[in-house]
Design a protein around this motif. Structure first.
Motif, PDB file in Angstrom:
ATOM      1  N   LYS A   1      31.230  45.871  29.020  1.00 45.15           N
ATOM      2  CA  LYS A   1      31.907  44.818  29.769  1.00 45.15           C
ATOM      3  C   LYS A   1      33.424  44.938  29.665  1.00 45.15           C
ATOM      4  CE  LYS A   1      28.149  41.445  29.664  1.00 45.15           C
ATOM      5  NZ  LYS A   1      27.715  40.082  29.267  1.00 45.15           N
ATOM      6  N   LYS A   2      33.918  45.360  28.479  1.00 43.77           N
ATOM      7  CA  LYS A   2      35.361  45.525  28.326  1.00 43.77           C
ATOM      8  C   LYS A   2      35.887  46.611  29.259  1.00 43.77           C
ATOM      9  CE  LYS A   2      39.043  46.393  24.990  1.00 43.77           C
ATOM     10  NZ  LYS A   2      39.764  47.297  25.913  1.00 43.77           N
ATOM     11  N   ASP A   3      35.140  47.715  29.400  1.00 47.07           N
ATOM     12  CA  ASP A   3      35.562  48.789  30.306  1.00 47.07           C
ATOM     13  C   ASP A   3      35.617  48.293  31.745  1.00 47.07           C
ATOM     14  OD1 ASP A   3      35.819  50.640  28.273  1.00 47.07           O
ATOM     15  OD2 ASP A   3      33.761  51.365  28.472  1.00 47.07           O
TER      16      ASP A   3
ATOM     17  N   ALA B   1      36.069  45.204  32.754  1.00 52.87           N
ATOM     18  CA  ALA B   1      37.209  44.297  32.859  1.00 52.87           C
ATOM     19  C   ALA B   1      38.522  45.068  32.901  1.00 52.87           C
ATOM     20  CB  ALA B   1      37.204  43.312  31.691  1.00 52.87           C
ATOM     21  N   ASP B   2      38.645  46.093  32.055  1.00 51.29           N
ATOM     22  CA  ASP B   2      39.877  46.887  32.030  1.00 51.29           C
ATOM     23  C   ASP B   2      40.119  47.570  33.380  1.00 51.29           C
ATOM     24  OD1 ASP B   2      40.387  46.174  29.433  1.00 51.29           O
ATOM     25  OD2 ASP B   2      39.651  48.059  28.553  1.00 51.29           O
ATOM     26  N   ALA B   3      39.055  48.118  33.976  1.00 49.82           N
ATOM     27  CA  ALA B   3      39.201  48.810  35.264  1.00 49.82           C
ATOM     28  C   ALA B   3      39.597  47.838  36.370  1.00 49.82           C
ATOM     29  CB  ALA B   3      37.905  49.525  35.630  1.00 49.82           C
ATOM     30  N   LEU B   4      38.947  46.684  36.404  1.00 39.50           N
ATOM     31  CA  LEU B   4      39.275  45.688  37.435  1.00 39.50           C
ATOM     32  C   LEU B   4      40.691  45.153  37.242  1.00 39.50           C
ATOM     33  CD1 LEU B   4      35.863  43.793  37.594  1.00 39.50           C
ATOM     34  CD2 LEU B   4      36.762  45.430  39.261  1.00 39.50           C
ATOM     35  N   ASN B   5      41.080  44.930  35.998  1.00 43.36           N
ATOM     36  CA  ASN B   5      42.434  44.444  35.728  1.00 43.36           C
ATOM     37  C   ASN B   5      43.495  45.493  36.048  1.00 43.36           C
ATOM     38  OD1 ASN B   5      41.710  41.858  34.860  1.00 43.36           O
ATOM     39  ND2 ASN B   5      41.373  42.527  32.753  1.00 43.36           N
TER      40      ASN B   5
END
Length: 232
Positions: free
Chosen positions: A85-87, A89-93
């Motif tokens: 999930k962190k990956d 979120a990082d990509a979308l951000n």
């Protein structure tokens, strides 16, 4: 439409290329992040399918670079094997517009591409006519009306001005225009494109008093600019 596919796995690259071709779009493959960023500075794409783990710049670095380094940034679908999930979120951000985890079904990838193109450049059927300022494009008759005068164009001239109006204020590379209109590589017929642009400027009186002009972006391509009409 031209879709860049950036992935260092040959089987995935071929898999997505086949999907894009089946959709009747033009796939442009890259297996290296640095090669892709170099291409982005001289070419135009409607969509980018981007892997995370790449030689050269990785997917996240490319996303961050595109935020400030690319004018008229195309939408990006991050397609990677990372599922945390962190990956995501990082990509979308960092600027990804969608996120697909590999492996994924062909139908899902096709649907994601279609949805993204509908949102970004309009994937529905085009109207029979279109109005751009004082210019009316008749797509059935392949003619343009300006101030009540019908201006006859050749089929290629009409296709070119239709493309430019639909992408007004967006710089289009020579490769993009040649592949879209002539279905060929830009290097084979650059004089043909230049000649058609020159004819359109003259025939359609594309100048400030009519609200539009075609600008040459040297070393890249052309841009139909929307202008504030000059007075007098």
């Amino acid at each position: 439409m031209r879709i860049a596919i950036v992935d260092d796995e040959p089987d995935i690259l071929q898999y997505v290329e086949n999907i894009v071709k089946k959709m009747d779009y033009v796939p442009v493959p890259f297996n290296d992040g640095d090669r892709f960023t170099t291409a982005m500075l001289r070419d135009t794409f409607d969509l980018v399918m981007l892997d995370w783990n790449l030689p050269g710049k990785d997917g996240l670095e490319i996303l961050e670079w595109m935020q400030t380094g690319v004018e008229d940034r195309p939408p990006v679908i991050m397609m990677t094997s990372r599922t945390a999930k962190k990956d995501i979120a990082d990509a979308l951000n960092a600027g990804a517009d969608d996120y697909v985890t590999k492996p994924e079904d062909e139908g899902v990838i096709e649907a994601r591409i279609s949805a993204m193109l509908r949102r970004s450049v309009g994937g529905g059927a085009m109207e029979k006519s279109a109005q751009y300022g004082d210019y009316t494009l008749d797509r059935m008759g392949q003619s343009v009306n300006l101030h009540g005068e019908d201006i006859a164009l050749t089929a290629k001239e009409f296709d070119l001005i239709d493309l430019l109006f639909r992408n007004r204020d967006r710089t289009l590379s020579r490769a993009y225009i040649m592949e879209t209109i002539w279905r060929t590589n830009a290097d084979l017929a650059t004089r043909t494109l230049d000649m058609h642009v020159s004819r359109l400027r003259s025939k359609l009186k594309l100048k400030p008093e009519n609200g539009f002009r075609i600008s040459t972006v040297f070393g890249y391509g052309y841009r139909l600019e929307t202008l504030e009409k000059s007075k007098g």
